[in-house]
Design a protein around this motif. Sequence first.
Motif, PDB file in Angstrom:
ATOM      1  N   GLY A 102      60.403 -46.766  12.474  1.00  0.00           N
ATOM      2  CA  GLY A 102      60.354 -45.328  12.276  1.00  0.00           C
ATOM      3  C   GLY A 102      60.460 -44.907  10.820  1.00  0.00           C
ATOM      4  N   GLU A 103      60.892 -45.806   9.948  1.00  0.00           N
ATOM      5  CA  GLU A 103      61.032 -45.508   8.523  1.00  0.00           C
ATOM      6  C   GLU A 103      59.645 -45.397   7.890  1.00  0.00           C
ATOM      7  N   THR A 104      59.464 -44.445   6.988  1.00  0.00           N
ATOM      8  CA  THR A 104      58.206 -44.319   6.244  1.00  0.00           C
ATOM      9  C   THR A 104      58.265 -45.276   5.066  1.00  0.00           C
ATOM     10  N   VAL A 105      57.193 -46.052   4.907  1.00  0.00           N
ATOM     11  CA  VAL A 105      57.146 -47.102   3.884  1.00  0.00           C
ATOM     12  C   VAL A 105      55.968 -46.863   2.953  1.00  0.00           C
ATOM     13  N   ASP A 106      56.239 -46.912   1.647  1.00  0.00           N
ATOM     14  CA  ASP A 106      55.222 -46.788   0.615  1.00  0.00           C
ATOM     15  C   ASP A 106      55.064 -48.163  -0.034  1.00  0.00           C
TER      16      ASP A 106
ATOM     17  N   LEU B 254      60.283 -47.793  -0.656  1.00  0.00           N
ATOM     18  CA  LEU B 254      59.274 -48.445  -1.474  1.00  0.00           C
ATOM     19  C   LEU B 254      59.367 -49.933  -1.172  1.00  0.00           C
ATOM     20  N   ALA B 255      58.233 -50.567  -0.897  1.00  0.00           N
ATOM     21  CA  ALA B 255      58.243 -51.984  -0.523  1.00  0.00           C
ATOM     22  C   ALA B 255      57.095 -52.718  -1.199  1.00  0.00           C
TER      23      ALA B 255
ATOM     24  N   THR C  90      58.797 -56.527   1.649  1.00  0.00           N
ATOM     25  CA  THR C  90      60.137 -56.650   1.093  1.00  0.00           C
ATOM     26  C   THR C  90      60.541 -55.296   0.515  1.00  0.00           C
ATOM     27  N   PRO C  91      61.620 -54.706   1.037  1.00  0.00           N
ATOM     28  CA  PRO C  91      62.052 -53.412   0.496  1.00  0.00           C
ATOM     29  C   PRO C  91      62.463 -53.529  -0.973  1.00  0.00           C
TER      30      PRO C  91
END
Length: 184
Positions: free
Chosen positions: A120-124, A42-43, A61-62
């Motif tokens: 490669g990370e999935t970000v919401d 989540l960012a 920003t994570p």
Amino acid sequence: MTDAAGPPGPAPDAAPALARARELLVGAAATLRDGGARRETLAELAPARRVLGMPRPARMTPIGPVWRLGVLLLDESGRAYATGHVVRAERAARKSVTAEAVAQQRAWRAAAVKGGIPEGETVDFDAPAVDLDELGRLGASGPLVLLDDVVRVRWSPAQPDALTPLDAYLRDRVDLLVHPPEGT
């Protein structure tokens, strides 16, 4: 009686339904954690801007890890968010793009990497928190709806009557993450 097109009104005594919803969300988070379910990041998106006349690119920003359960995101403490935008972190690539939507997706992907999120990370992101107090007052918050003293999930924003009880929704979605079908 409620109008199917608009959000329902508050329940006379929503406290038991809200307490049950909190309990279900915390329990789902514990099951996901114990089951080693795949997490996403989540960012928060900080748009491109100028600082002292110099351009500063957009960056994310994570905030922390979450599990994506369809229209809901769930963090480790059981706090729920409405699913906003979802991208995979990717370095910026110079490609000729004619579609504005494609260019926007690439910019968001690059903003994730600029914010320190691994490629490669999935970000919401753009995922507003679901406020259970608001749910009790107004009868709706994000994809959650309080109807007939039962918290329900509106699983399709385009269909006002696409509602399922929160407990059944979480049971199905959590099971899919903890026991994903083979080949996924």
